[in-house]
Motif scaffolding. Structure first.
Motif, mmCIF file in Angstrom:
data_model
loop_
_atom_site.group_PDB
_atom_site.id
_atom_site.type_symbol
_atom_site.label_atom_id
_atom_site.label_comp_id
_atom_site.label_asym_id
_atom_site.label_seq_id
_atom_site.Cartn_x
_atom_site.Cartn_y
_atom_site.Cartn_z
ATOM 1 N N ARG A 115 0.842 -1.199 0.000
ATOM 2 C CA ARG A 115 0.000 0.000 0.000
ATOM 3 C C ARG A 115 0.879 1.251 0.000
ATOM 4 O O ARG A 115 0.565 2.234 -0.668
ATOM 5 N N ALA A 116 2.003 1.203 0.719
ATOM 6 C CA ALA A 116 2.923 2.345 0.742
ATOM 7 C C ALA A 116 3.612 2.513 -0.611
ATOM 8 O O ALA A 116 3.815 3.635 -1.083
ATOM 9 N N ARG A 117 3.959 1.406 -1.251
ATOM 10 C CA ARG A 117 4.645 1.465 -2.538
ATOM 11 C C ARG A 117 3.700 1.859 -3.676
ATOM 12 O O ARG A 117 4.113 2.494 -4.648
ATOM 13 N N TYR A 118 2.441 1.457 -3.554
ATOM 14 C CA TYR A 118 1.433 1.750 -4.578
ATOM 15 C C TYR A 118 0.272 2.491 -3.907
ATOM 16 O O TYR A 118 -0.766 1.905 -3.612
ATOM 17 N N PRO A 119 0.413 3.787 -3.679
ATOM 18 C CA PRO A 119 -0.600 4.518 -2.915
ATOM 19 C C PRO A 119 -1.928 4.727 -3.635
ATOM 20 O O PRO A 119 -2.934 4.968 -2.984
ATOM 21 N N ASP A 120 -1.949 4.610 -4.947
ATOM 22 C CA ASP A 120 -3.194 4.835 -5.689
ATOM 23 C C ASP A 120 -3.704 3.560 -6.351
ATOM 24 O O ASP A 120 -4.814 3.117 -6.069
ATOM 25 N N GLU A 121 -2.912 3.018 -7.266
ATOM 26 C CA GLU A 121 -3.306 1.831 -8.021
ATOM 27 C C GLU A 121 -2.167 0.835 -8.055
ATOM 28 O O GLU A 121 -0.993 1.206 -7.975
ATOM 29 N N MET A 122 -2.546 -0.419 -8.219
ATOM 30 C CA MET A 122 -1.569 -1.493 -8.336
ATOM 31 C C MET A 122 -2.111 -2.484 -9.363
ATOM 32 O O MET A 122 -3.318 -2.692 -9.458
ATOM 33 N N THR A 123 -1.224 -3.068 -10.135
ATOM 34 C CA THR A 123 -1.608 -4.095 -11.100
ATOM 35 C C THR A 123 -0.993 -5.419 -10.679
ATOM 36 O O THR A 123 0.202 -5.482 -10.389
ATOM 37 N N ILE A 124 -1.835 -6.447 -10.637
ATOM 38 C CA ILE A 124 -1.343 -7.792 -10.371
ATOM 39 C C ILE A 124 -1.541 -8.618 -11.628
ATOM 40 O O ILE A 124 -2.361 -8.275 -12.491
ATOM 41 N N VAL A 125 -0.772 -9.679 -11.748
ATOM 42 C CA VAL A 125 -0.888 -10.583 -12.892
ATOM 43 C C VAL A 125 -1.203 -11.972 -12.364
ATOM 44 O O VAL A 125 -0.499 -12.487 -11.495
ATOM 45 N N LEU A 126 -2.279 -12.555 -12.865
ATOM 46 C CA LEU A 126 -2.610 -13.942 -12.546
ATOM 47 C C LEU A 126 -2.260 -14.758 -13.774
ATOM 48 O O LEU A 126 -2.940 -14.689 -14.796
ATOM 49 N N GLU A 127 -1.154 -15.487 -13.682
ATOM 50 C CA GLU A 127 -0.716 -16.294 -14.808
ATOM 51 C C GLU A 127 -0.251 -17.647 -14.299
ATOM 52 O O GLU A 127 -1.044 -18.573 -14.202
ATOM 53 N N HIS A 128 1.012 -17.794 -13.948
ATOM 54 C CA HIS A 128 1.535 -19.094 -13.534
ATOM 55 C C HIS A 128 1.623 -19.245 -12.024
ATOM 56 O O HIS A 128 1.361 -20.312 -11.495
ATOM 57 N N GLN A 129 2.021 -18.195 -11.339
ATOM 58 C CA GLN A 129 2.306 -18.324 -9.915
ATOM 59 C C GLN A 129 1.304 -17.553 -9.065
ATOM 60 O O GLN A 129 1.565 -16.436 -8.622
ATOM 61 N N PHE A 130 0.171 -18.179 -8.831
ATOM 62 C CA PHE A 130 -0.802 -17.682 -7.871
ATOM 63 C C PHE A 130 -1.424 -18.905 -7.217
ATOM 64 O O PHE A 130 -1.462 -19.986 -7.785
ATOM 65 N N TRP A 131 -1.888 -18.717 -5.975
ATOM 66 C CA TRP A 131 -2.388 -19.850 -5.207
ATOM 67 C C TRP A 131 -3.681 -19.492 -4.500
ATOM 68 O O TRP A 131 -3.934 -18.335 -4.173
ATOM 69 N N ASP A 132 -4.475 -20.524 -4.256
ATOM 70 C CA ASP A 132 -5.688 -20.426 -3.430
ATOM 71 C C ASP A 132 -6.621 -19.302 -3.876
ATOM 72 O O ASP A 132 -7.155 -18.566 -3.039
ATOM 73 N N LEU A 133 -6.847 -19.190 -5.159
ATOM 74 C CA LEU A 133 -7.779 -18.181 -5.666
ATOM 75 C C LEU A 133 -9.192 -18.553 -5.238
ATOM 76 O O LEU A 133 -9.664 -19.656 -5.508
ATOM 77 N N GLU A 134 -9.834 -17.639 -4.537
ATOM 78 C CA GLU A 134 -11.214 -17.804 -4.091
ATOM 79 C C GLU A 134 -12.020 -16.630 -4.634
ATOM 80 O O GLU A 134 -11.635 -15.476 -4.445
ATOM 81 N N VAL A 135 -13.135 -16.933 -5.281
ATOM 82 C CA VAL A 135 -13.955 -15.894 -5.882
ATOM 83 C C VAL A 135 -15.312 -15.867 -5.184
ATOM 84 O O VAL A 135 -15.971 -16.902 -5.059
ATOM 85 N N TYR A 136 -15.700 -14.692 -4.737
ATOM 86 C CA TYR A 136 -16.967 -14.483 -4.045
ATOM 87 C C TYR A 136 -17.829 -13.565 -4.902
ATOM 88 O O TYR A 136 -17.378 -13.057 -5.928
ATOM 89 N N ALA A 137 -19.046 -13.329 -4.463
ATOM 90 C CA ALA A 137 -19.964 -12.488 -5.234
ATOM 91 C C ALA A 137 -19.435 -11.068 -5.401
ATOM 92 O O ALA A 137 -19.645 -10.446 -6.445
ATOM 93 N N ASP A 138 -18.716 -10.548 -4.405
ATOM 94 C CA ASP A 138 -18.305 -9.146 -4.429
ATOM 95 C C ASP A 138 -16.799 -8.916 -4.380
ATOM 96 O O ASP A 138 -16.342 -7.776 -4.405
ATOM 97 N N ARG A 139 -15.988 -10.003 -4.299
ATOM 98 C CA ARG A 139 -14.543 -9.837 -4.152
ATOM 99 C C ARG A 139 -13.839 -11.132 -4.527
ATOM 100 O O ARG A 139 -14.484 -12.160 -4.721
ATOM 101 N N PHE A 140 -12.504 -11.054 -4.591
ATOM 102 C CA PHE A 140 -11.725 -12.276 -4.724
ATOM 103 C C PHE A 140 -10.510 -12.185 -3.819
ATOM 104 O O PHE A 140 -10.082 -11.110 -3.417
ATOM 105 N N ARG A 141 -10.017 -13.354 -3.470
ATOM 106 C CA ARG A 141 -8.843 -13.469 -2.604
ATOM 107 C C ARG A 141 -7.865 -14.391 -3.302
ATOM 108 O O ARG A 141 -8.258 -15.404 -3.889
ATOM 109 N N VAL A 142 -6.584 -14.044 -3.247
ATOM 110 C CA VAL A 142 -5.562 -14.853 -3.896
ATOM 111 C C VAL A 142 -4.250 -14.686 -3.135
ATOM 112 O O VAL A 142 -4.044 -13.676 -2.458
ATOM 113 N N ILE A 143 -3.390 -15.671 -3.242
ATOM 114 C CA ILE A 143 -2.055 -15.562 -2.666
ATOM 115 C C ILE A 143 -1.074 -15.380 -3.817
ATOM 116 O O ILE A 143 -1.061 -16.167 -4.766
ATOM 117 N N LEU A 144 -0.288 -14.308 -3.720
ATOM 118 C CA LEU A 144 0.750 -14.000 -4.698
ATOM 119 C C LEU A 144 2.067 -13.811 -3.959
ATOM 120 O O LEU A 144 2.074 -13.490 -2.769
#
Length: 165
Positions: free
Chosen positions: A57-86
């Motif tokens: 949050r300190a490094r990216y005070p406004d916006e941040m871009t993440i990439v979901l490609e090869h290395q992500f874990w435990d992606l959980e998708v809910y009606a209003d949000r998602f959670r992932v480990i990167l």
């Protein structure tokens, strides 16, 4: 201009966010991302409900871009949000991103992208729980989005042509 008592702006916004949710659900399925699909997801780091480590949050005070490609874990998708480990700096970190915090979604394998415009007052409404704000999706030329390349070939969904001016 007539008052929109049905709330078409919000209906469009919800429909487009459901495309993002469905794509994430596909990635979260046991088979994972099919073929060469991968996602660039840009989100507002200070939006209500965003959970990221303080150093990000300190490094990216406004916006941040993440990439979901090869290395992500435990992606959980809910009606209003998602959670992932990167991994950030080699350390796995869980992050939670509300769909309302997403500003851009792009799958470069098929040159498909969506951009969601947030008005300044919308964040205040979201924080207060008032859904009266209706951020509008819009087409974005590639030059405006260096962190997530948006296709410039009409693959980006734009509904501006159907709106009353």
């Amino acid at each position: 201009m007539a008052d929109d008592m049905i709330g078409y702006e919000q209906l469009m916004q919800d429909a487009l966010r459901s495309v993002v949710r469905a794509a994430l659900q596909e990635a979260a399925s046991p088979r994972g991302l099919p073929g060469k699909h991968h996602f660039y997801i840009t989100f507002r780091t200070h939006a209500p409900g965003v959970i990221i480590p303080d150093h990000l949050r300190a490094r990216y005070p406004d916006e941040m871009t993440i990439v979901l490609e090869h290395q992500f874990w435990d992606l959980e998708v809910y009606a209003d949000r998602f959670r992932v480990i990167l991994k950030f700096s080699g350390q796995p970190q869980p992050i939670t991103i509300p769909l309302q915090a997403i500003t851009r979604f792009f799958d470069p394998s098929v040159k498909f992208g969506l951009q969601f415009e947030q008005h300044v007052n919308d964040e205040a409404r979201m924080a207060s729980g008032d859904d009266a704000g209706h951020p509008a999706p819009r087409e974005t030329p590639a030059a405006e989005a260096p962190s997530a390349p948006i296709a410039s070939d009409n693959s980006v969904v734009s509904l501006d042509a159907f709106r009353k001016k």
